[in-house]
Scaffold this motif. Structure first.
Motif, PDB file in Angstrom:
ATOM      1  N   ALA A 188       0.828  -1.203   0.000  1.00 58.34           N
ATOM      2  CA  ALA A 188       0.000   0.000   0.000  1.00 58.34           C
ATOM      3  C   ALA A 188       0.861   1.253   0.000  1.00 58.34           C
ATOM      4  N   LEU A 189       1.960   1.208   0.746  1.00 57.43           N
ATOM      5  CA  LEU A 189       2.856   2.366   0.809  1.00 57.43           C
ATOM      6  C   LEU A 189       3.523   2.611  -0.528  1.00 57.43           C
ATOM      7  N   GLU A 190       3.950   1.543  -1.183  1.00 56.77           N
ATOM      8  CA  GLU A 190       4.593   1.701  -2.493  1.00 56.77           C
ATOM      9  C   GLU A 190       3.612   2.262  -3.525  1.00 56.77           C
ATOM     10  N   LYS A 191       2.367   1.761  -3.491  1.00 54.17           N
ATOM     11  CA  LYS A 191       1.367   2.280  -4.421  1.00 54.17           C
ATOM     12  C   LYS A 191       1.070   3.747  -4.143  1.00 54.17           C
ATOM     13  N   GLU A 192       0.945   4.075  -2.855  1.00 51.36           N
ATOM     14  CA  GLU A 192       0.679   5.471  -2.497  1.00 51.36           C
ATOM     15  C   GLU A 192       1.867   6.360  -2.847  1.00 51.36           C
ATOM     16  N   GLU A 193       3.042   5.826  -2.625  1.00 50.54           N
ATOM     17  CA  GLU A 193       4.239   6.579  -2.992  1.00 50.54           C
ATOM     18  C   GLU A 193       4.256   6.864  -4.492  1.00 50.54           C
ATOM     19  N   GLN A 194       3.952   5.832  -5.283  1.00 54.22           N
ATOM     20  CA  GLN A 194       3.932   6.006  -6.730  1.00 54.22           C
ATOM     21  C   GLN A 194       2.869   7.017  -7.136  1.00 54.22           C
ATOM     22  N   ARG A 195       1.688   6.918  -6.515  1.00 49.94           N
ATOM     23  CA  ARG A 195       0.609   7.839  -6.856  1.00 49.94           C
ATOM     24  C   ARG A 195       0.972   9.279  -6.528  1.00 49.94           C
ATOM     25  N   VAL A 196       1.521   9.498  -5.337  1.00 47.72           N
ATOM     26  CA  VAL A 196       1.866  10.857  -4.918  1.00 47.72           C
ATOM     27  C   VAL A 196       2.998  11.410  -5.768  1.00 47.72           C
ATOM     28  N   LEU A 197       3.995  10.577  -6.054  1.00 45.91           N
ATOM     29  CA  LEU A 197       5.100  11.043  -6.895  1.00 45.91           C
ATOM     30  C   LEU A 197       4.614  11.409  -8.299  1.00 45.91           C
ATOM     31  N   GLU A 198       3.701  10.615  -8.808  1.00 44.96           N
ATOM     32  CA  GLU A 198       3.140  10.939 -10.124  1.00 44.96           C
ATOM     33  C   GLU A 198       2.338  12.234 -10.070  1.00 44.96           C
ATOM     34  N   VAL A 200       2.866  14.724  -7.993  1.00 46.25           N
ATOM     35  CA  VAL A 200       3.860  15.801  -7.916  1.00 46.25           C
ATOM     36  C   VAL A 200       4.481  16.056  -9.280  1.00 46.25           C
ATOM     37  N   GLN A 201       4.763  14.972 -10.011  1.00 49.56           N
ATOM     38  CA  GLN A 201       5.351  15.118 -11.344  1.00 49.56           C
ATOM     39  C   GLN A 201       4.386  15.852 -12.279  1.00 49.56           C
ATOM     40  N   ARG A 202       3.114  15.488 -12.216  1.00 56.24           N
ATOM     41  CA  ARG A 202       2.132  16.171 -13.056  1.00 56.24           C
ATOM     42  C   ARG A 202       2.011  17.643 -12.687  1.00 56.24           C
ATOM     43  N   GLU A 203       2.038  17.916 -11.431  1.00 57.42           N
ATOM     44  CA  GLU A 203       1.951  19.318 -11.009  1.00 57.42           C
ATOM     45  C   GLU A 203       3.192  20.090 -11.434  1.00 57.42           C
ATOM     46  N   GLN A 204       4.338  19.440 -11.320  1.00 58.32           N
ATOM     47  CA  GLN A 204       5.572  20.088 -11.766  1.00 58.32           C
ATOM     48  C   GLN A 204       5.516  20.370 -13.265  1.00 58.32           C
ATOM     49  N   GLU A 205       5.060  19.395 -14.060  1.00 58.23           N
ATOM     50  CA  GLU A 205       4.960  19.592 -15.507  1.00 58.23           C
ATOM     51  C   GLU A 205       3.955  20.691 -15.846  1.00 58.23           C
ATOM     52  N   ARG A 206       2.864  20.744 -15.071  1.00 63.68           N
ATOM     53  CA  ARG A 206       1.878  21.806 -15.318  1.00 63.68           C
ATOM     54  C   ARG A 206       2.488  23.177 -15.091  1.00 63.68           C
ATOM     55  N   VAL A 207       3.183  23.317 -13.958  1.00 63.85           N
ATOM     56  CA  VAL A 207       3.793  24.613 -13.651  1.00 63.85           C
ATOM     57  C   VAL A 207       4.883  24.948 -14.668  1.00 63.85           C
ATOM     58  N   GLU A 208       5.676  23.952 -15.044  1.00 68.65           N
ATOM     59  CA  GLU A 208       6.721  24.195 -16.042  1.00 68.65           C
ATOM     60  C   GLU A 208       6.109  24.638 -17.377  1.00 68.65           C
ATOM     61  N   GLN A 209       4.981  24.022 -17.756  1.00 66.80           N
ATOM     62  CA  GLN A 209       4.311  24.424 -18.988  1.00 66.80           C
ATOM     63  C   GLN A 209       3.787  25.853 -18.880  1.00 66.80           C
ATOM     64  N   CYS A 210       3.248  26.205 -17.716  1.00 66.19           N
ATOM     65  CA  CYS A 210       2.802  27.582 -17.501  1.00 66.19           C
ATOM     66  C   CYS A 210       3.972  28.555 -17.586  1.00 66.19           C
ATOM     67  N   LEU A 211       5.080  28.162 -17.014  1.00 68.85           N
ATOM     68  CA  LEU A 211       6.258  29.022 -17.057  1.00 68.85           C
ATOM     69  C   LEU A 211       6.756  29.194 -18.487  1.00 68.85           C
ATOM     70  N   LEU A 212       6.745  28.107 -19.260  1.00 69.88           N
ATOM     71  CA  LEU A 212       7.172  28.202 -20.653  1.00 69.88           C
ATOM     72  C   LEU A 212       6.224  29.089 -21.451  1.00 69.88           C
ATOM     73  N   THR A 213       4.940  28.911 -21.214  1.00 65.79           N
ATOM     74  CA  THR A 213       3.951  29.728 -21.927  1.00 65.79           C
ATOM     75  C   THR A 213       4.117  31.205 -21.574  1.00 65.79           C
ATOM     76  N   GLN A 214       4.265  31.447 -20.270  1.00 63.74           N
ATOM     77  CA  GLN A 214       4.460  32.820 -19.831  1.00 63.74           C
ATOM     78  C   GLN A 214       5.758  33.399 -20.396  1.00 63.74           C
ATOM     79  N   ARG A 215       6.798  32.599 -20.396  1.00 66.05           N
ATOM     80  CA  ARG A 215       8.082  33.069 -20.944  1.00 66.05           C
ATOM     81  C   ARG A 215       7.938  33.410 -22.419  1.00 66.05           C
TER      82      ARG A 215
END
Length: 473
Positions: A188-198, A200-215
């Protein structure tokens, strides 16, 4: 249990075999005393059963004398025991065979010692009967020892072996259960870890895309703005007056375009959403590891700072219990800049600015209270929200009022779903992760958790308007 009372005493010549047989039968059917009692004289004869060695039970006259029909004492051997026989010893005083036993003095005697000697009136027994009884006692003891040995052997071979096999089976099941629980938790911990990391990764990609668009947007706007400005500067410096006047329309259009570019501004869309890493499972496991693990934290010396206690409250002698006063005291405490003068608040004596700390407050007697933390710079005077716990940006508290639980900060309340009324509430402050967590110690249930950047050291803070609350150690 056989005693010396069971031994039949008779004279030296007429003691019948039937008496011996009755004694033997009695010895066989009764429980036997320990051999140690026999050997140390634990057995005593009944005085009424004692027979004087000089008394005749057959025909003829009584009394001893040359004309008596009683036979003289003879040598006695323990032939009935079937083990061995011993030659009788001789009495030093009377030069007669020691074929009697004095139970009173626990020694061998002759017949004359028993009738006219120092053992007269004592409980005496024929030596043969005494020896038979002792041997029977030894036989019984040996049989008991044999039975005890059989029981011990059976206990070793059967009970202990069965226990060993049962132990091995139970230990194996216990290990399997632990492994299964750890495996399930790990999965359960490994699955939750994978879910949370994913997440975070999606949120990071979203913000990076916003930053690129803004740039890209603002880079293009910057280039266009620079080009327009350069054109206007060139027009200003290189255009003749007559031509400049006739170019007002073109210049206005370029200025309007430049103004339409607007000013850049920072937004929350350009920041990582901190909730992307939130996980009840991870948070619960993390809290349990801190609160129940081998390195559990605790503030055992935490007390209330009496300088901060409101006049609406009384503080116990041990500085750990706050009690709400139903009536205002007649005499106010001396003025102290650290004391709350309007709200029923009190602060802890120790500040937190590093590490992990937890403390538990007993709230079972109170129906209205607040528990949490605040900055030391929290306002202490007045009845405004600046000094009211949970109603300013400098305090974070869990509140209960009218059976309603909520989390309060900066005047905003978050209702909490509490399954059962907690008797105790714990506070966990983990400075490295900037996490404040409220939990129920009895079940280690997380009531609420918040992660926020704390800009200064924090002090434990409490308020109570119903009965009392106590910091537990």
């Amino acid at each position: 249990m056989m005693t010396e009372d069971d031994f039949t005493t008779c004279d030296l010549t007429t003691c019948s075999s039937s008496a011996s047989e009755e004694a033997l039968n009695a010895a066989n059917i009764r429980e036997t005393e320990p051999i140690f009692s026999v050997l140390t004289g634990g057995m005593r004869e009944r005085a009424g059963d004692t027979v004087s060695p000089g008394t005749c039970r057959g025909g003829g006259g009584g009394g001893g004398g040359g004309g008596s029909s009683c036979a003289s004492p003879t040598t006695t051997s323990d032939t009935e025991s079937g083990i061995f026989s011993v030659e009788s010893e001789v009495c030093v005083e009377h030069e007669s065979e020691l074929d009697w036993f004095c139970g009173t003095e626990q020694k061998l005697i002759c017949s004359r010692c028993a009738t006219a000697g120092p053992c007269r009136g004592h409980a005496v027994t024929p030596l043969a009967s005494r020896v038979t009884a002792v041997r029977n006692q030894l036989v019984d003891v040996c049989e008991k020892m044999q039975l005890q040995a059989l029981r011990i052997d059976k206990f070793i071979e059967q009970t202990l072996e069965t226990k060993k096999q049962k132990l091995q089976a139970e230990a194996s099941r216990a290990r399997d259960q632990v492994l299964a629980q750890v495996s399930a938790a790990r999965e359960a911990l490994e699955k939750e870890e994978q879910r949370v990391l994913e997440e975070v990764q999606r949120e990071q990609e979203r913000v990076e895309q916003c930053l690129l668009t803004q740039r890209a947007h603002w880079s293009q706007a910057l280039a266009s703005l620079s080009q327009t400005r350069a054109h206007l500067v060139h027009t200003l410096t290189h255009t003749a007056d007559a031509q400049l006047v006739t170019s007002i329309q073109e210049i206005a259009e370029r200025v309007e375009y430049a103004e339409g570019v607007g000013n850049p501004c920072d937004t929350e869309q350009l920041n990582l959403n901190p909730n992307c890493s939130n996980s009840k499972l991870l948070r619960g496991l993390w809290a349990a590891a801190l609160l129940l693990g081998p390195n559990a934290y605790g503030s055992s010396l935490l007390k209330f700072d009496e300088r901060t206690v409101s006049p609406l409250l009384s503080l116990s002698d041990d500085l750990r219990t706050l009690t709400f006063l139903q009536k205002k005291p007649r005499h106010s405490p001396p003025y102290d800049p650290a004391r709350f003068d309007s709200w029923p608040n009190a602060l802890g004596s120790q500040s937190v600015s590093s590490g992990s700390h937890s403390w538990v407050v007993d709230v079972g007697q109170s129906g209205a209270f607040k528990i949490g933390v605040c900055y030391a710079s929290l306002e202490r005077k007045g009845s405004g929200n600046e000094a009211r716990l949970g109603h300013n940006a400098q305090s974070w508290v869990l509140s209960r009022y009218d059976d309603v639980y909520s989390y309060c900060h900066a005047g905003k309340e978050v209702p909490l779903q509490v399954v059962r009324r907690p008797q105790r509430i714990g506070v966990l402050l983990d400075w490295p992760s900037q996490t404040l967590l409220f939990y129920e110690p009895d079940s280690c249930t997380v009531l609420h958790a918040v992660t926020q950047h704390f800009e200064a050291p924090l002090l434990p803070a409490c308020a109570v308007t119903d009965r009392s609350i106590t910091i537990l150690h």
